[in-house]
Design an enzyme around this catalytic site. Structure first.
Site, PDB file in Angstrom:
ATOM      1  N   ASP A 110       0.804  -1.218  -0.101  1.00 45.16           N
ATOM      2  CA  ASP A 110       0.079  -0.037   0.040  1.00 45.16           C
ATOM      3  C   ASP A 110       0.905   1.280   0.188  1.00 45.16           C
ATOM      4  O   ASP A 110       1.963   1.394   0.570  1.00 45.16           O
ATOM      5  CB  ASP A 110      -0.893  -0.002   1.173  1.00 45.16           C
ATOM      6  CG  ASP A 110      -1.941  -1.203   1.199  1.00 45.16           C
ATOM      7  OD1 ASP A 110      -2.374  -1.489  -0.045  1.00 45.16           O
ATOM      8  OD2 ASP A 110      -2.374  -1.675   2.123  1.00 45.16           O
ATOM      9  N   ASP A 129      -7.021  -1.521  -4.675  1.00 46.61           N
ATOM     10  CA  ASP A 129      -7.904  -1.396  -3.807  1.00 46.61           C
ATOM     11  C   ASP A 129      -9.106  -0.292  -4.442  1.00 46.61           C
ATOM     12  O   ASP A 129     -10.365  -0.166  -4.290  1.00 46.61           O
ATOM     13  CB  ASP A 129      -7.857  -0.618  -2.352  1.00 46.61           C
ATOM     14  CG  ASP A 129      -6.818  -1.621  -1.500  1.00 46.61           C
ATOM     15  OD1 ASP A 129      -6.913  -2.864  -1.764  1.00 46.61           O
ATOM     16  OD2 ASP A 129      -5.979  -0.992  -0.964  1.00 46.61           O
TER      17      ASP A 129
END
Length: 205
Positions: A110, A129
């Site tokens: 991330d 995401d």
């Protein structure tokens, strides 16, 4: 529909993996790059999407497989390019994060951290995401719109039939029935008209 979903999924997978590779090479172990409302920092997420505290990496791989299978099964009934695009985003995001679970020791990279009110505490996320979230929202909205469209079309189909009853005869059919000649003759000769007149003997004819 298959081609649209496949192209969108492949493009999103490539975009997701490219941003993760670039983030690991340039940001991992470095000071976060503050871009104002967005901060770039690398986090190895062993939990779920958006850094949810779930330590079951192979479950997420299984979820990605299930999502892909469900989309493939839904595509034959899909008639909207928008819905096919949304499916591609969901599949691309699921496979993108699933690939991290397999090839990055169960951890997802991330790198996107929002830094503005009221989302300053929002979990760090990645391009995959975004695809999953936006794609799922589009699927929900487009399905609702499709249901409403079908609901509007159904009364229009039933109206010519009197809301499901027998169809009324057309004016042309009524006219054709009135023009049909009847079977009763108007000038049919009787038996008396056809019988010859007998004259008594001794009288003038």
């Amino acid at each position: 529909m298959y081609a649209t979903t496949l192209v969108v999924a492949v493009v999103w997978i490539v975009l997701d993996q490219a941003t993760k590779i670039a983030a690991v090479r340039s940001l991992e172990g470095q000071v976060p790059n503050d871009l104002g409302p967005l901060v770039l920092r690398v986090i190895r997420n062993t939990g779920g999407a958006f850094s949810l505290p779930l330590r079951l990496p192979w479950v997420f791989v299984l979820v990605a497989i299930i999502v892909t299978v469900l989309v493939i099964r839904a595509l034959p009934q899909t008639r909207s390019l928008g819905l096919a695009t949304a499916y591609g985003l969901v599949v691309g995001g699921a496979i993108g994060n699933g690939a991290d679970r397999i090839f990055r020791d169960g951890a997802v990279v991330d790198m996107l951290d929002l830094d503005f009110a009221p989302l300053q505490n929002f979990p760090v996320f990645n391009v995959a995401d975004i695809g999953i979230t936006v794609g799922a929202m589009l699927v929900a909205v487009l399905m609702v719109l499709e249901d409403r469209r079908l609901a509007r079309e159904e009364p229009a189909v039933l109206e010519p039939l009197g809301h499901g009853g027998a169809a009324e005869p057309d004016a042309a059919d009524v006219q054709s029935e009135t023009d049909t000649p009847t079977d009763t003759p108007t000038d049919t000769p009787t038996d008396e008209a056809e019988r010859p007149v007998q004259v008594p003997p001794g009288t003038d004819a």
